[in-house]
Design an enzyme around this catalytic site. Structure first.
Site, PDB file in Angstrom:
ATOM      1  CE1 TYR A  32      77.328 181.824  28.487  1.00 28.13           C
ATOM      2  CE2 TYR A  32      77.419 183.737  27.047  1.00 28.13           C
ATOM      3  CZ  TYR A  32      77.839 182.458  27.376  1.00 28.13           C
ATOM      4  OH  TYR A  32      78.774 181.805  26.608  1.00 28.13           O
ATOM      5  CG  HIS A  92      85.636 175.285  29.790  1.00 26.96           C
ATOM      6  ND1 HIS A  92      84.994 174.313  29.055  1.00 26.96           N
ATOM      7  CD2 HIS A  92      86.940 175.240  29.414  1.00 26.96           C
ATOM      8  CE1 HIS A  92      85.885 173.711  28.262  1.00 26.96           C
ATOM      9  NE2 HIS A  92      87.065 174.245  28.470  1.00 26.96           N
ATOM     10  CB  CYS A 104      85.429 194.884  34.977  1.00 28.57           C
ATOM     11  SG  CYS A 104      85.920 196.326  34.018  1.00 28.57           S
ATOM     12  N   GLY A 131      80.262 162.188  30.606  1.00 26.99           N
ATOM     13  CA  GLY A 131      79.360 163.125  29.929  1.00 26.99           C
ATOM     14  C   GLY A 131      80.046 164.205  29.126  1.00 26.99           C
ATOM     15  CG  ASN A 139      78.737 159.989  26.170  1.00 25.69           C
ATOM     16  OD1 ASN A 139      77.614 159.984  25.682  1.00 25.69           O
ATOM     17  ND2 ASN A 139      79.555 161.005  26.047  1.00 25.69           N
TER      18      ASN A 139
END
Ligand code: NAD
Length: 258
Positions: free
Chosen positions: A84, A136, A144, A206, A232
Protein backbone atom coordinates in the site's frame (compact mmCIF):
# COMPACT_ATOMS: atom_id res chain seq x y z
CA UNK A 1 -16.77 -7.14 -0.33
CA UNK A 2 -15.99 -10.41 -2.04
CA UNK A 3 -14.35 -11.14 -5.32
CA UNK A 4 -11.56 -12.54 -7.15
CA UNK A 5 -9.95 -11.17 -10.22
CA UNK A 6 -11.39 -12.19 -13.55
CA UNK A 7 -9.28 -13.36 -16.44
CA UNK A 8 -7.95 -10.70 -18.78
CA UNK A 9 -10.23 -10.14 -21.76
CA UNK A 10 -9.48 -8.78 -25.19
CA UNK A 11 -9.93 -5.02 -25.52
CA UNK A 12 -12.13 -5.08 -28.55
CA UNK A 13 -15.39 -6.89 -28.04
CA UNK A 14 -16.96 -5.49 -31.17
CA UNK A 15 -19.07 -2.74 -29.66
CA UNK A 16 -18.55 0.79 -30.87
CA UNK A 17 -19.63 4.12 -29.50
CA UNK A 18 -21.86 5.69 -32.11
CA UNK A 19 -22.63 9.37 -32.51
CA UNK A 20 -26.30 8.45 -31.87
CA UNK A 21 -25.54 6.86 -28.51
CA UNK A 22 -23.39 9.82 -27.50
CA UNK A 23 -26.10 12.25 -28.60
CA UNK A 24 -28.72 10.37 -26.57
CA UNK A 25 -26.67 10.66 -23.38
CA UNK A 26 -25.75 14.28 -24.09
CA UNK A 27 -29.42 15.16 -24.54
CA UNK A 28 -30.39 13.41 -21.31
CA UNK A 29 -27.60 15.18 -19.42
CA UNK A 30 -28.58 18.59 -20.78
CA UNK A 31 -32.05 18.21 -19.23
CA UNK A 32 -30.93 16.36 -16.08
CA UNK A 33 -31.22 17.83 -12.62
CA UNK A 34 -30.01 14.78 -10.79
CA UNK A 35 -27.09 12.66 -11.98
CA UNK A 36 -25.74 9.61 -10.18
CA UNK A 37 -22.19 8.55 -11.07
CA UNK A 38 -20.89 5.15 -10.00
CA UNK A 39 -17.17 5.07 -10.69
CA UNK A 40 -14.55 2.35 -10.58
CA UNK A 41 -10.85 1.94 -11.09
CA UNK A 42 -11.13 2.58 -14.86
CA UNK A 43 -11.91 6.25 -14.29
CA UNK A 44 -8.45 6.70 -12.73
CA UNK A 45 -6.59 4.49 -15.23
CA UNK A 46 -5.70 7.48 -17.40
CA UNK A 47 -4.20 9.13 -14.31
CA UNK A 48 -1.73 6.22 -14.30
CA UNK A 49 -3.33 4.43 -11.38
CA UNK A 50 -3.53 0.76 -12.29
CA UNK A 51 -6.91 -0.97 -12.19
CA UNK A 52 -7.28 -4.38 -10.59
CA UNK A 53 -8.53 -6.79 -13.17
CA UNK A 54 -7.24 -5.47 -16.51
CA UNK A 55 -4.39 -7.19 -18.34
CA UNK A 56 -2.02 -4.60 -16.80
CA UNK A 57 -3.97 -4.50 -13.52
CA UNK A 58 -2.68 -5.03 -10.01
CA UNK A 59 -4.02 -8.56 -9.69
CA UNK A 60 -1.80 -9.77 -12.51
CA UNK A 61 1.26 -9.43 -10.26
CA UNK A 62 -0.21 -9.53 -6.78
CA UNK A 63 -2.43 -12.08 -5.09
CA UNK A 64 -5.44 -10.34 -3.50
CA UNK A 65 -5.51 -12.97 -0.74
CA UNK A 66 -1.96 -11.99 0.19
CA UNK A 67 -2.41 -8.22 0.02
CA UNK A 68 -6.01 -7.12 0.38
CA UNK A 69 -7.54 -9.12 3.22
CA UNK A 70 -7.56 -8.54 6.96
CA UNK A 71 -6.09 -12.03 7.41
CA UNK A 72 -3.08 -11.11 5.23
CA UNK A 73 -2.63 -7.90 7.22
CA UNK A 74 -2.70 -9.75 10.56
CA UNK A 75 -0.30 -12.39 9.21
CA UNK A 76 2.26 -9.98 7.78
CA UNK A 77 1.47 -6.27 8.30
CA UNK A 78 4.81 -5.10 6.90
CA UNK A 79 4.31 -6.95 3.60
CA UNK A 80 0.79 -5.56 3.23
CA UNK A 81 1.87 -2.08 4.25
CA UNK A 82 4.78 -2.05 1.77
CA UNK A 83 2.34 -2.81 -1.05
CA UNK A 84 0.00 0.00 0.00
CA UNK A 85 2.91 2.35 0.60
CA UNK A 86 3.92 1.91 -3.06
CA UNK A 87 0.32 2.59 -4.15
CA UNK A 88 0.21 5.72 -1.97
CA UNK A 89 3.49 6.96 -3.50
CA UNK A 90 2.00 6.47 -6.98
CA UNK A 91 -1.21 8.21 -5.94
CA UNK A 92 0.69 11.17 -4.47
CA UNK A 93 1.99 11.88 -7.98
CA UNK A 94 -1.31 11.31 -9.79
CA UNK A 95 -3.49 14.12 -11.09
CA UNK A 96 -7.14 14.13 -12.17
CA UNK A 97 -7.65 13.28 -15.82
CA UNK A 98 -10.23 14.75 -18.25
CA UNK A 99 -12.91 12.31 -17.02
CA UNK A 100 -12.61 13.50 -13.40
CA UNK A 101 -12.61 17.12 -14.55
CA UNK A 102 -15.62 16.70 -16.85
CA UNK A 103 -17.62 15.03 -14.05
CA UNK A 104 -16.80 17.95 -11.75
CA UNK A 105 -17.88 20.39 -14.48
CA UNK A 106 -21.24 18.61 -14.85
CA UNK A 107 -22.34 19.87 -11.44
CA UNK A 108 -23.74 23.24 -12.47
CA UNK A 109 -26.11 25.31 -10.33
CA UNK A 110 -29.34 23.56 -11.24
CA UNK A 111 -27.87 20.07 -11.47
CA UNK A 112 -26.76 17.78 -8.67
CA UNK A 113 -24.02 15.26 -9.43
CA UNK A 114 -23.67 12.61 -6.73
CA UNK A 115 -20.62 10.37 -7.09
CA UNK A 116 -20.39 6.94 -5.48
CA UNK A 117 -16.89 5.68 -6.05
CA UNK A 118 -15.20 2.35 -5.41
CA UNK A 119 -11.89 4.11 -5.78
CA UNK A 120 -9.60 4.62 -2.84
CA UNK A 121 -7.95 7.63 -4.50
CA UNK A 122 -9.19 11.21 -4.08
CA UNK A 123 -9.01 12.31 -7.72
CA UNK A 124 -12.72 13.17 -7.96
CA UNK A 125 -12.28 15.63 -5.09
CA UNK A 126 -9.03 16.99 -6.54
CA UNK A 127 -10.93 17.72 -9.77
CA UNK A 128 -13.50 19.72 -7.80
CA UNK A 129 -16.41 17.29 -7.31
CA UNK A 130 -18.14 18.09 -4.03
CA UNK A 131 -20.47 15.16 -3.39
CA UNK A 132 -18.28 12.07 -3.37
CA UNK A 133 -18.93 8.95 -1.31
CA UNK A 134 -16.06 6.47 -0.99
CA UNK A 135 -17.67 3.12 -0.38
CA UNK A 136 -14.34 1.29 -0.17
CA UNK A 137 -12.51 3.92 1.89
CA UNK A 138 -9.49 6.06 1.09
CA UNK A 139 -5.76 5.34 0.88
CA UNK A 140 -5.11 8.59 2.77
CA UNK A 141 -6.88 7.44 5.94
CA UNK A 142 -5.48 5.17 8.65
CA UNK A 143 -7.18 3.73 11.68
CA UNK A 144 -6.42 1.65 14.72
CA UNK A 145 -8.82 -1.26 15.14
CA UNK A 146 -8.45 -1.01 18.93
CA UNK A 147 -8.25 2.66 19.53
CA UNK A 148 -10.41 4.92 17.55
CA UNK A 149 -11.52 6.83 14.53
CA UNK A 150 -9.80 7.18 11.17
CA UNK A 151 -7.08 9.80 10.83
CA UNK A 152 -5.84 11.50 7.68
CA UNK A 153 -2.25 10.60 6.81
CA UNK A 154 -0.69 11.68 3.50
CA UNK A 155 2.87 10.67 4.24
CA UNK A 156 4.24 8.84 1.18
CA UNK A 157 6.50 7.03 1.72
CA UNK A 158 5.63 6.37 5.34
CA UNK A 159 8.36 7.27 7.81
CA UNK A 160 7.43 4.40 10.13
CA UNK A 161 6.91 0.91 8.74
CA UNK A 162 4.44 -0.35 9.81
CA UNK A 163 2.77 2.77 11.23
CA UNK A 164 1.83 2.45 14.91
CA UNK A 165 -0.98 3.95 16.94
CA UNK A 166 -0.20 5.74 20.23
CA UNK A 167 -1.57 2.61 21.95
CA UNK A 168 1.14 0.49 20.29
CA UNK A 169 -1.16 -1.31 17.85
CA UNK A 170 -0.30 -1.43 14.14
CA UNK A 171 -2.51 1.02 12.23
CA UNK A 172 -4.42 -0.30 9.23
CA UNK A 173 -5.72 1.49 6.17
CA UNK A 174 -9.26 2.78 6.40
CA UNK A 175 -10.30 0.80 3.34
CA UNK A 176 -12.56 -2.18 2.77
CA UNK A 177 -10.66 -5.39 2.23
CA UNK A 178 -12.05 -8.52 0.60
CA UNK A 179 -14.35 -10.30 3.04
CA UNK A 180 -15.21 -7.11 4.98
CA UNK A 181 -18.57 -5.37 5.09
CA UNK A 182 -19.17 -1.94 3.63
CA UNK A 183 -18.70 0.73 6.30
CA UNK A 184 -21.89 2.19 7.80
CA UNK A 185 -21.19 5.87 7.20
CA UNK A 186 -20.99 5.93 3.38
CA UNK A 187 -23.96 3.59 3.06
CA UNK A 188 -25.97 5.95 5.27
CA UNK A 189 -25.14 8.80 2.89
CA UNK A 190 -26.29 6.84 -0.15
CA UNK A 191 -29.64 5.64 1.26
CA UNK A 192 -31.30 9.07 1.67
CA UNK A 193 -30.01 10.08 -1.74
CA UNK A 194 -32.18 7.36 -3.27
CA UNK A 195 -35.20 8.38 -1.16
CA UNK A 196 -34.87 12.04 -2.00
CA UNK A 197 -36.05 11.96 -5.53
CA UNK A 198 -35.78 10.99 -9.08
CA UNK A 199 -32.45 10.34 -10.74
CA UNK A 200 -32.43 11.41 -14.39
CA UNK A 201 -29.15 9.91 -15.49
CA UNK A 202 -26.89 7.22 -14.02
CA UNK A 203 -23.36 6.96 -15.40
CA UNK A 204 -21.51 3.77 -14.45
CA UNK A 205 -17.89 4.38 -15.41
CA UNK A 206 -14.81 2.17 -15.50
CA UNK A 207 -15.97 -0.71 -13.37
CA UNK A 208 -16.41 -4.44 -13.72
CA UNK A 209 -19.49 -4.00 -11.48
CA UNK A 210 -18.45 -7.19 -9.75
CA UNK A 211 -20.07 -6.33 -6.42
CA UNK A 212 -23.81 -6.90 -5.96
CA UNK A 213 -24.41 -3.48 -4.44
CA UNK A 214 -23.13 -1.73 -7.59
CA UNK A 215 -25.78 -3.56 -9.59
CA UNK A 216 -28.41 -2.81 -6.98
CA UNK A 217 -27.74 0.93 -7.04
CA UNK A 218 -27.69 1.01 -10.84
CA UNK A 219 -30.96 -0.96 -11.05
CA UNK A 220 -32.52 1.29 -8.44
CA UNK A 221 -31.60 4.39 -10.44
CA UNK A 222 -33.09 2.84 -13.57
CA UNK A 223 -36.29 1.98 -11.71
CA UNK A 224 -36.54 5.64 -10.76
CA UNK A 225 -36.52 6.48 -14.45
CA UNK A 226 -32.83 7.19 -14.99
CA UNK A 227 -31.15 6.52 -18.30
CA UNK A 228 -28.54 3.91 -17.38
CA UNK A 229 -25.21 4.36 -19.18
CA UNK A 230 -22.14 2.16 -18.95
CA UNK A 231 -18.75 3.59 -19.97
CA UNK A 232 -15.94 1.09 -20.50
CA UNK A 233 -13.47 0.35 -23.29
CA UNK A 234 -14.40 -3.33 -23.05
CA UNK A 235 -17.69 -5.18 -22.98
CA UNK A 236 -17.66 -5.42 -19.19
CA UNK A 237 -19.59 -3.71 -16.43
CA UNK A 238 -23.38 -3.76 -16.63
CA UNK A 239 -23.58 -5.38 -20.06
CA UNK A 240 -27.04 -5.52 -21.57
CA UNK A 241 -28.65 -4.12 -18.43
CA UNK A 242 -27.48 -0.65 -19.51
CA UNK A 243 -29.70 1.44 -21.80
CA UNK A 244 -26.60 2.82 -23.51
CA UNK A 245 -23.12 1.33 -23.62
CA UNK A 246 -20.39 3.77 -24.51
CA UNK A 247 -17.30 1.85 -25.57
CA UNK A 248 -14.11 3.81 -25.01
CA UNK A 249 -11.87 5.41 -22.42
CA UNK A 250 -13.53 7.56 -19.79
CA UNK A 251 -11.04 10.38 -20.34
CA UNK A 252 -12.04 10.58 -23.98
CA UNK A 253 -15.79 9.98 -23.71
CA UNK A 254 -16.92 11.86 -20.59
CA UNK A 255 -15.70 15.29 -21.79
CA UNK A 256 -17.72 14.72 -24.99
CA UNK A 257 -20.93 14.54 -22.97
CA UNK A 258 -20.84 18.14 -21.75
P1 NAD B 1 -11.51 -3.37 -11.88
O1 NAD B 1 -10.04 -3.28 -11.99
O2 NAD B 1 -12.10 -4.66 -11.53
O3 NAD B 1 -12.14 -2.94 -13.29
C1 NAD B 1 -11.73 -1.81 -13.97
C2 NAD B 1 -12.64 -1.60 -15.15
O4 NAD B 1 -12.26 -0.37 -15.76
C3 NAD B 1 -12.54 -2.67 -16.23
O5 NAD B 1 -13.85 -3.08 -16.60
C4 NAD B 1 -11.84 -1.98 -17.39
O6 NAD B 1 -12.25 -2.47 -18.66
C5 NAD B 1 -12.24 -0.55 -17.17
N1 NAD B 1 -11.30 0.43 -17.71
C6 NAD B 1 -9.96 0.32 -17.88
N2 NAD B 1 -9.45 1.46 -18.38
C7 NAD B 1 -10.50 2.32 -18.53
C8 NAD B 1 -10.62 3.65 -19.00
N3 NAD B 1 -9.57 4.35 -19.43
N4 NAD B 1 -11.85 4.22 -19.01
C9 NAD B 1 -12.94 3.54 -18.58
N5 NAD B 1 -12.88 2.27 -18.12
C10 NAD B 1 -11.68 1.67 -18.10
O7 NAD B 1 -11.99 -2.22 -10.89
P2 NAD B 1 -13.41 -1.98 -10.22
O8 NAD B 1 -14.52 -2.55 -11.00
O9 NAD B 1 -13.42 -0.56 -9.83
O10 NAD B 1 -13.28 -2.88 -8.93
C11 NAD B 1 -13.50 -2.39 -7.77
C12 NAD B 1 -12.23 -2.35 -6.89
O11 NAD B 1 -11.14 -1.68 -7.47
C13 NAD B 1 -12.48 -1.58 -5.66
O12 NAD B 1 -12.30 -2.40 -4.57
C14 NAD B 1 -11.49 -0.43 -5.63
O13 NAD B 1 -11.15 -0.12 -4.33
C15 NAD B 1 -10.43 -0.98 -6.43
N6 NAD B 1 -9.40 -0.16 -7.04
C16 NAD B 1 -9.36 1.19 -6.92
C17 NAD B 1 -8.36 1.93 -7.54
C18 NAD B 1 -8.33 3.43 -7.37
O14 NAD B 1 -8.63 3.93 -6.29
N7 NAD B 1 -8.02 4.20 -8.42
C19 NAD B 1 -7.39 1.28 -8.31
C20 NAD B 1 -7.46 -0.13 -8.42
C21 NAD B 1 -8.48 -0.83 -7.79
Amino acid sequence: MKTPPSAALPDNCGLETTSESLARVRECLAAAQDVLVISGAGVSAESKIPTFRDADGLWQDFDPEEHATREAFLRDPVKVWKWYDARRINLAQARPNPAHRALAAMAVSDRRVFIVTQNVDDLHEQAGSREVVHIHGLLWRLRCERDGPALENREAPLSEMPPLCMCGEVMRLDIVWFGENLPRQPVERIRPYFWEGRIDLCLVIGTEASFGYIWQWAVHAREQGALLVDVNPRDRGLGSMADVRLRGKAGELIPRLI
